[in-house]
Scaffold this motif. Sequence first.
Motif, PDB file in Angstrom:
ATOM      1  N   ALA A 121       0.807  -1.222   0.000  1.00  0.00           N
ATOM      2  CA  ALA A 121       0.000   0.000   0.000  1.00  0.00           C
ATOM      3  C   ALA A 121       0.839   1.271   0.000  1.00  0.00           C
ATOM      4  CB  ALA A 121      -0.942  -0.001   1.199  1.00  0.00           C
ATOM      5  N   ILE A 122       2.025   1.252   0.607  1.00  0.00           N
ATOM      6  CA  ILE A 122       2.809   2.491   0.715  1.00  0.00           C
ATOM      7  C   ILE A 122       4.091   2.459  -0.102  1.00  0.00           C
ATOM      8  CG2 ILE A 122       1.847   3.003   2.990  1.00  0.00           C
ATOM      9  CD1 ILE A 122       4.579   2.191   4.174  1.00  0.00           C
ATOM     10  N   GLU A 123       4.261   1.462  -0.943  1.00  0.00           N
ATOM     11  CA  GLU A 123       5.498   1.310  -1.711  1.00  0.00           C
ATOM     12  C   GLU A 123       5.876   2.582  -2.488  1.00  0.00           C
ATOM     13  OE1 GLU A 123       6.034  -1.942  -4.806  1.00  0.00           O
ATOM     14  OE2 GLU A 123       6.343  -2.939  -2.865  1.00  0.00           O
ATOM     15  N   ALA A 124       4.925   3.140  -3.238  1.00  0.00           N
ATOM     16  CA  ALA A 124       5.212   4.339  -4.038  1.00  0.00           C
ATOM     17  C   ALA A 124       5.521   5.531  -3.130  1.00  0.00           C
ATOM     18  CB  ALA A 124       4.040   4.654  -4.959  1.00  0.00           C
ATOM     19  N   ASP A 125       4.778   5.663  -2.048  1.00  0.00           N
ATOM     20  CA  ASP A 125       5.025   6.763  -1.108  1.00  0.00           C
ATOM     21  C   ASP A 125       6.409   6.646  -0.476  1.00  0.00           C
ATOM     22  OD1 ASP A 125       2.541   8.096  -1.398  1.00  0.00           O
ATOM     23  OD2 ASP A 125       1.605   6.652  -0.047  1.00  0.00           O
ATOM     24  N   LEU A 126       6.838   5.426  -0.171  1.00  0.00           N
ATOM     25  CA  LEU A 126       8.173   5.228   0.399  1.00  0.00           C
ATOM     26  C   LEU A 126       9.256   5.681  -0.570  1.00  0.00           C
ATOM     27  CD1 LEU A 126       8.010   1.790   2.265  1.00  0.00           C
ATOM     28  CD2 LEU A 126       8.409   4.034   3.255  1.00  0.00           C
ATOM     29  N   GLU A 127       9.085   5.373  -1.829  1.00  0.00           N
ATOM     30  CA  GLU A 127      10.078   5.799  -2.826  1.00  0.00           C
ATOM     31  C   GLU A 127      10.144   7.317  -2.899  1.00  0.00           C
ATOM     32  OE1 GLU A 127      12.455   4.161  -4.486  1.00  0.00           O
ATOM     33  OE2 GLU A 127      11.795   2.523  -3.192  1.00  0.00           O
ATOM     34  N   ARG A 128       9.005   7.984  -2.911  1.00  0.00           N
ATOM     35  CA  ARG A 128       8.989   9.453  -2.949  1.00  0.00           C
ATOM     36  C   ARG A 128       9.582  10.031  -1.663  1.00  0.00           C
ATOM     37  NH1 ARG A 128       4.173   8.291  -5.771  1.00  0.00           N
ATOM     38  NH2 ARG A 128       2.858   8.512  -3.941  1.00  0.00           N
ATOM     39  N   PHE A 129       9.280   9.405  -0.536  1.00  0.00           N
ATOM     40  CA  PHE A 129       9.815   9.864   0.735  1.00  0.00           C
ATOM     41  C   PHE A 129      11.327   9.677   0.779  1.00  0.00           C
ATOM     42  CE2 PHE A 129      10.763   9.702   5.258  1.00  0.00           C
ATOM     43  CZ  PHE A 129      10.039  10.791   5.728  1.00  0.00           C
ATOM     44  N   ARG A 130      11.798   8.560   0.290  1.00  0.00           N
ATOM     45  CA  ARG A 130      13.236   8.279   0.272  1.00  0.00           C
ATOM     46  C   ARG A 130      13.986   9.374  -0.507  1.00  0.00           C
ATOM     47  NH1 ARG A 130      13.023   3.308  -1.382  1.00  0.00           N
ATOM     48  NH2 ARG A 130      13.126   2.380   0.668  1.00  0.00           N
ATOM     49  N   ALA A 131      13.379   9.896  -1.556  1.00  0.00           N
ATOM     50  CA  ALA A 131      14.008  10.948  -2.359  1.00  0.00           C
ATOM     51  C   ALA A 131      14.172  12.240  -1.557  1.00  0.00           C
ATOM     52  CB  ALA A 131      13.181  11.198  -3.610  1.00  0.00           C
ATOM     53  N   LEU A 132      13.433  12.411  -0.488  1.00  0.00           N
ATOM     54  CA  LEU A 132      13.518  13.612   0.340  1.00  0.00           C
ATOM     55  C   LEU A 132      14.643  13.538   1.377  1.00  0.00           C
ATOM     56  CD1 LEU A 132       9.720  14.111   1.009  1.00  0.00           C
ATOM     57  CD2 LEU A 132      11.115  15.265  -0.718  1.00  0.00           C
ATOM     58  N   LEU A 133      15.183  12.355   1.596  1.00  0.00           N
ATOM     59  CA  LEU A 133      16.234  12.169   2.593  1.00  0.00           C
ATOM     60  C   LEU A 133      17.592  12.592   2.066  1.00  0.00           C
ATOM     61  CD1 LEU A 133      15.166   8.646   3.906  1.00  0.00           C
ATOM     62  CD2 LEU A 133      14.748  10.869   4.997  1.00  0.00           C
TER      63      LEU A 133
END
Length: 114
Positions: A98-110
Amino acid sequence: MTQPTVRILLGGASSLGPGKAALLEEIDHQGSISAAARAMGMSYRRAWLLVEAMNRGFREPLVTTATGGRRGGGAALTDFGREVLRRYRAMEAKAQKAIEADLERFRALLCKAS
């Protein structure tokens, strides 16, 4: 890949989370609480307390134990314990998907690792 942490909090206490689930799997694999604790780098007392808490927190025991003796003791997951563990792992998989795509976008913010 980053894995979300699923912790089931019902009734004010942690019914099941990643540590307890891993302990259940080790008990199932090792056949004893002490061997499972050693495999996880955990004290026997801590493992025993977690098993007691899980057995108290569910309507049926998740783990059964046999005291030592000539043949030694042991521990095993009950059928109910296997069902609880299976359902927990299924919820983890659903959460990951459910959150796979959100995790990828979040990872880009780190920050980039140095």
